[in-house]
Structure formats: C-alpha cells, structure tokens
Design an enzyme around this catalytic site. Sequence first.
Site, PDB file in Angstrom:
ATOM      1  N   TYR A  57       0.919  -1.277   0.041  1.00  0.00           N
ATOM      2  CA  TYR A  57      -0.040   0.129  -0.156  1.00  0.00           C
ATOM      3  C   TYR A  57       0.950   1.075  -0.014  1.00  0.00           C
ATOM      4  CZ  TYR A  57      -3.358   3.484   1.510  1.00  0.00           C
ATOM      5  OH  TYR A  57      -3.743   4.876   1.534  1.00  0.00           O
ATOM      6  N   HIS A  87      -2.820  16.847  -0.869  1.00  0.00           N
ATOM      7  CA  HIS A  87      -3.263  16.811   0.641  1.00  0.00           C
ATOM      8  C   HIS A  87      -2.910  18.101   1.429  1.00  0.00           C
ATOM      9  CE1 HIS A  87      -4.534  12.746  -0.400  1.00  0.00           C
ATOM     10  NE2 HIS A  87      -5.026  12.581   0.989  1.00  0.00           N
ATOM     11  N   ASN A 200       0.879   9.935   7.556  1.00  0.00           N
ATOM     12  CA  ASN A 200      -0.115   9.028   7.587  1.00  0.00           C
ATOM     13  C   ASN A 200      -0.231   8.584   9.202  1.00  0.00           C
ATOM     14  OD1 ASN A 200      -2.500   7.173   7.061  1.00  0.00           O
ATOM     15  ND2 ASN A 200      -1.165   5.494   6.530  1.00  0.00           N
ATOM     16  N   ARG A 305     -15.935  24.059  49.529  1.00  0.00           N
ATOM     17  CA  ARG A 305     -15.642  23.009  50.445  1.00  0.00           C
ATOM     18  C   ARG A 305     -15.148  21.870  49.510  1.00  0.00           C
ATOM     19  NH1 ARG A 305     -20.187  19.752  52.878  1.00  0.00           N
ATOM     20  NH2 ARG A 305     -21.270  21.666  52.465  1.00  0.00           N
TER      21      ARG A 305
END
Length: 533
Positions: A57, A87, A200, A305
Amino acid sequence: MPHAHPADIDGHHLTPDTVAAIARGQRAAIVPEPVLGKVADARARFEQVAAANVPIYGVSTGFGELVHNWVDIEHGRALQENLLRSHCAGVGPLFSRDEVRAMMVARANALARGYSAVRPAVIEQLLKYLEAGITPAVPQVGSLGASGDLAPLSHVAITLIGEGKVLTEDGGTAPTAEVLRERGITPLALAYKEGLALINGTSAMTGVSCLLLETLRAQVQQAEIIAALALEGLSASADAFMAHGHDIAKPHPGQIRSAANMRALLADSARLSGHGELSAEMKTRAGEAKNTGTGVFIQKAYTLRCIPQVLGAVRDTLDHCATVVERELNSSNDNPLFFEDGELFHGGNFHGQQVAFAMDFLAIAATQLGVVSERRLNRLLSPHLNNNLPAFLAAANEGLSCGFAGAQYPATALIAENRTICSPASIQSVPSNGDNQDVVSMGLIAARNARRILDNNQYILALELLASCQAAELAGAVEQLAPAGRAVFAFVRERVPFLSIDRYMTDDIEAMAALLRQGALVEVVRGAGIELA
C-alpha cells in the site's frame, strides 16, 4: 536558553513535557546514532521486499479508495510528491509556531522507531528544520484524525521537499523554497513510502496535545492558588482540606495532591474559621434553645469545600490523558508498517481514537475547572453570599458604582461557551474518501476544542483572582492572609490597582490572563516557599 542536554528522539522514551520544551525552543533534539543505524537497516530490508514487486500500500498502489490501482515502483517519488501536494488542502487560521514544532517532534519520534521504513535523511530533515527555526505554515482545519492527520502533516511534509510555505518572524508566511535558499538547505528528495510515512499518522493531534497537557497542569495549580485566596477573601474554612478526609477516607491521587496544596496555600492564615470555632459560636448563639437559627454555618458551599474533589478529579483526568498521549507519542502510527522479521502489517494504527477520547476528556475536565471558578466569582460578588462584603465589591457609593458587576458577564459567557465546545468531537465521525475512511476520530478537532476551553479559562480565573484581591482589601484583611495569599496579592497589586471607582476593566483582565498563561502564580507562591504538587 536551551537546556544543556539535547533530548533524544529514539521512538521509545519521549515525554509530552520534553516535546513541549523542544517546541518552545527550551531544549534541542537529536537522534542518537544507534537509532539512525536501526532506521537505515530497516529501510534496506524494506527495499529488498519492495524490489520483489509485491503489492504494498502506498508504494506500488494508489492511496485510500484508489488502493486497487497498481503503480509501478519506478513512479515512487512522483507518487509520494503527488500525495503531499493533493493533501495540502487545509484551510482556516494557522497553527502557532509552537504547535507546529510539537507536531514535527512527534512525527520524527514515530519515524525513529524504524517500522515506517523511511531513510534516516527524512528524520534528519525534520530535526534540521527544528534546529534552524524553520516552521511550516499549517492551517488548522482539515484533519479527520484517521488516516491520521493527513492535511496538517501534508503542510509540514511539503516543506521538507522545498514546497509550500513556512512562517516568518513577523507572523507572516514565505515560500519554503526562498527560505531554504537563504539558509543554504537542500530540499529532501523523497523515495517511495516516505511521503505516506510523513503524513499517515496522529502526530498533529499528539503534538498539540503535548502542549495542552502542560497548559492544564499549570492551570489547575493556579486554580488552587486563586481558590485559596478566594476562601480568605470570604473568611471561609480550611478544615475541609484536613489530610484525614482525603489521604485516608477517599484516596484518589489527584484529590490528595489538591488537598495538600490547599493546606500549604492556607497555612498560617488568620482569615479562616475552623470547625471548632464555628461549633462553639453556634452553641453560644443557640443558648438554651432547642430549635433555633443561629446564622452560623459550620459547613460552607461546595465551591469552597469541595475544591480537592473537583480539582483533584481534574488532576486525575490530566494524568490519564498524559498516559494516553505519551503512549501514542512513542508508537508507530503509520500504515503499512515493516518489522524486523520481514512481516508487513497493513492495518490502521493511524487511527487517532485514543487521543481523541483523551482530548475530549481533558476538555470536559477543563470546563468543570472553569465552572467552579466562575461560581466562586459569583459568590464573591453576590451580596447574598459574600459574607457582608459590598455588593459586587463596589468600593464606594453602592448603586452609583457598579464595582465588578460588568466583569462577571464575560466569565458567565465563557462558561456557556466552554459547555458548548466540550461536546465530544470523538463521536462526530463522518465517512469520507469514498467510504474508505468510514469511521474517523476527529482527534485534532478534540484537541483544538480543548485548547480553546483552556484559553477561555484563563479569563475566568483572572476575574476570580481580581475579585479575590478586591475582597481581601475591602475586608481589611490583607495582613491576615496566609504567606501565599500575601505574595499573590502583592503580585497582582503591582500590576492592577484596587478598584476604588468604576473604570475601564478590559486591560486589567487581559493583563492577568496573560500572566496566567505564563504560569506566573506558580512562581509567585514558589517564591513564598511553597512548592505545589
């Protein structure tokens, strides 16, 4: 001045605090030679596998939903460069210089593990930029948090090859190619797999998260400091912070630390009433009556408190988030990964769900920190709750003067804003990329939301701080304050005077918020001899 010892980027031992220090220029970073050797060996083995012309890939295939397309390895460089260019589509305002540097450190550390199979030159280029102060211009909007932070990391990675834009000293941007020519730096020539390995992964959300952890750590300490001063301004009680009630009865680590801090901050105060004193006063006022109101409250409201229970829970949340972020920081969050035994792992380690959950959790905790601060501010200002101080802490001519009435509104507005922002981003998955990315983390959105809440809190805390100082002075109690309280009061009054008459207040609030962003109060109480947990 940078730390004397550079931090090792080795893929295994980096901490969020170290990332923050490198990002802020307080520490240099190096990759040890043995780590570079391991990275080089991994790349050599990977090249042998890739040379066999097997489908891998992002090496011999297209990306995302285009994975079914075979791409000859001869086009490896073009494939990687096209990925980065396509991108670089982020939009909106730019991340700060420190945030981008944190992303770069986080990505270098992930690649230093060796499983992403990049050449050492890729990591060295990232560190060269860090050392030279070259910071990519990275838009904030565009990451889905799976496949990692593709858009922002593309804006980082594109600069390594001499394209895109980098930040300038004046806050603008310049073409990367021009800056590299001026500095005499040669752009990186990518080999197959390396563009994908650079983008990635989860390093944008993780890098930003490292800075947020540091911010919240300082914020919770300063919230305790300011709460202590508010208690003194209201002449409350410190008995709720007794060690037995926390160390023995409810031993959450954060609660124990918070209670200990409150005891230290309130030590030697002459403004507080103890349970024994209040009980005696109640009995005296009741006399022989069996059922009668005395006007003596032996317990105070929860915001006075339950400080250790609330801020202690914030601390525990912070610790949990830090564990998640540090684990992610020292992980291989890429795809595919290549191991020493020759196995290729095609999976989804780029998915940022862990960090997304952590940042949503941090945002929720930070929102509650702001809530309790704003409620104490309300108590300081309300004539029905502030122990007989003037309404809205107006110093004179009540009615003619408004005091802090207007200053409460931004705190109230910011609480509403924080509650809106802290709605979880991590459940807002929207399918994308042709339904290949059909479940995404939105982790960087979660981190950006948390950052915005933390910054809003600085204003809320600044307002509580100013009101607490005003209350102490109106009560004539400055000399009765604990040493920590006197130190904080003096620090504030050196910068913001007593509100004797109504005046323009924005500058006062902004000045205090800016000091809180720097963690100034932690140093003030340290100067008074108190080291907070």
